[in-house]
Design an enzyme around this catalytic site. Structure first.
Site, PDB file in Angstrom:
ATOM      1  CG  ASP A 222      -6.442   0.772  -1.114  1.00  5.37           C
ATOM      2  OD1 ASP A 222      -5.428   1.707  -1.067  1.00  5.37           O
ATOM      3  OD2 ASP A 222      -6.321  -0.101   0.021  1.00  5.37           O
TER       4      ASP A 222
ATOM      5  CG  ASP B 222      -2.755   3.830  -1.422  1.00  4.12           C
ATOM      6  OD1 ASP B 222      -3.466   3.959  -2.406  1.00  4.12           O
ATOM      7  OD2 ASP B 222      -2.726   3.051  -0.645  1.00  4.12           O
TER       8      ASP B 222
ATOM      9  CB  SER C 158      -1.014   0.021   1.323  1.00  2.05           C
ATOM     10  OG  SER C 158      -1.683   1.053   1.143  1.00  2.05           O
TER      11      SER C 158
HETATM   12 MG    MG Z   1      -3.520   1.423   0.205  1.00  2.00          MG
END
Ligand code: MG
Length: 455
Positions: free
Chosen positions: A245, A241, A97
């Site tokens: 998401d 990011d 992430s």
């Molecule tokens: Mg993320």
């Protein structure tokens, strides 16, 4: 028993904590959890080590008789959508992430597209640590990995089903997209093309080293991008990011807005668009401006423990759900899917602006104005817990939210005090409508903290 899964999957530095050995064993444990014959979809973001980890996990899965389909390079919400609409029992996403470039991670998705619940993570950990893996007999080992083609296109088409495409097309918007050199570039550019949106892409080339900016979209990491939004006269900018998401918006004046501010105007838009009231789920770290702003529309806010996975699972159980969000830019629109979804959020923002005469900066100016403060005090966890208890007692006659530390809600101000889940610090977040109120509140709370520490 040791833990593998953190708040958002298994994370670590590639080849330090997150080795091929660990990935292989985890693949075996995940395969044993889903069972022989299960059908799983796997994907990854642009990070170093992604391909290596993918092959190790796949080897583990195949040895347990699981059928594996490979979606390739995809944003996390794209993999989740393809799992949900496809005939899959679940899947695995390889991503860290927003973490720094040396990190990677592994998360497990259920058949509904949502990250598996905590109990299921525990079960996989038990299989892993107790060595209860179930490799199948030699002739049942699956001997092929299938391609899952067109994952991005399926995902983008899924988003378009929920918005007024022609209305957006007619506006011929111009936006700046900053995907942090990662997979958000694949979905956001296709989405823009299908909506007749002209885009200027910043950090748009795929690069595992994240050379353009850190993978977390923040006021400081989006500073240059915000300048570009102003200089090209874009309607707005968006920064994703590392696995796309989360979406953080930049208005036409080049101001970067934190996720609870963009969520406030999106929630109001969704309530109007769907002509209903409903509930909005968010973590206690979000601003109370959301309550103040949405109250006139009959929208109820449900405060949750910080962490998107728990928020998603609570939303799944609520038939009257409108949407959910995190203040870091993770926005969930359940009509599409019950997960944070950067491109869906971008599409909703475009639709919102297409039904408005005002600019995005004017919509943000309409929000209640709060002055924020964020700080942390180094402290042992046991002391941090004592501080929280003392604050609960001291403010017992006020409105308190105590699911994660203590959030004290006052007239025109609030303060959240919670022990960190990852380091020995007490986190403090506060907001007030004036500097004086903010100072008064924080000083009051700090004096309670000092009292406790002196005891
Ligand atoms: Mg993320």
């Amino acid at each position: 028993m040791s833990r593998l899964f953190g708040t958002d999957g298994v994370r670590g530095v590639v080849n330090r904590e997150l080795t091929v050995d660990l990935a292989l064993k985890l693949g075996l444990a995940i395969g044993s959890y889903f069972g022989e014959g299960a059908k799983l979809l796997i994907g990854r973001d642009v990070r170093f080590g992604g391909e290596m980890l993918k092959h190790a996990i796949i080897a583990g899965l195949l040895s347990t008789g699981v059928r594996v389909y490979d979606a390739g390079l995809v944003p996390t919400p794209c993999l989740q959508y393809n799992i949900k609409v496809g005939d899959y029992d679940g899947g695995v996403m390889i991503t860290a992430s927003h973490n720094p470039p040396e990190y990677n991670g592994i998360k497990v998705i259920g058949s509904n597209g949502v990250e598996i619940p905590r109990e299921a993570e525990k079960e996989i950990e038990e299989i892993f640590f107790e060595g209860r893996v179930k490799p199948v007999t030699w002739s049942s080992v699956v001997n092929e990995v299938h391609k899952h083609p067109n994952a991005i296109e399926m995902y983008v088409n899924g988003i378009l089903e929920h918005i007024d495409v022609n209305k957006i097309k007619a506006k011929r918007f111009s936006i700046v997209v900053d995907p942090a050199n990662s997979v958000g570039t694949l979905s956001a550019t296709l989405l823009a093309r299908k909506l007749n949106v002209r885009i200027v892409t910043v950090n748009g080339n795929l690069d595992s080293a994240f050379p353009g900016r850190e993978p977390e979209p923040t006021v400081s990491s989006l500073k240059e991008t915000a300048e570009i939004v102003k200089s090209v006269n874009a309607n707005f900018g968006v920064g994703f990011d590392g696995d796309a998401d989360r979406a953080i918006f930049i208005d036409d004046k080049g101001r970067v807005h934190w996720g609870d501010r963009s969520a406030a105007i999106l929630c109001k838009f969704i309530a109007e668009k769907e002509k209903r009231k409903g509930r909005v789920y968010t973590g206690v770290s979000s601003s109370i401006l959301i309550e103040e702003y949405l109250k006139p529309y009959g929208v109820e806010i449900v405060w949750m423990k910080v962490g998107s996975v728990d928020i998603a699972h609570a939303m799944l159980k609520d038939p009257n759900i409108l949407c959910g969000f995190e203040e870091n830019g993770g926005f969930m629109y359940p009509k599409h899917q019950y997960v944070r979804d950067g491109s869906m959020t971008l599409a909703l923002m475009l639709e919102l602006l297409s039904s408005e005469r005002r600019k995005l900066s004017e919509l943000f100016d309409e929000l209640p104005q709060y002055i924020p403060l964020k700080t942390k005090i180094p402290m042992k966890r046991e002391d941090a817990l004592k501080v929280v208890e003392a604050l609960k007692e001291r403010y017992k006659n006020y409105r308190l939210i105590t699911i994660d530390g203590v959030k004290i809600m006052l007239e025109d101000s609030w303060i959240l005090v919670r022990p960190s889940g990852t380091e020995p610090v007490l986190r403090i977040m506060a907001e007030a409508k004036s500097e004086e109120k903010l100072k008064k509140l924080v000083d009051e709370v700090k004096s309670v903290i000092n009292e406790v520490l002196l005891k």
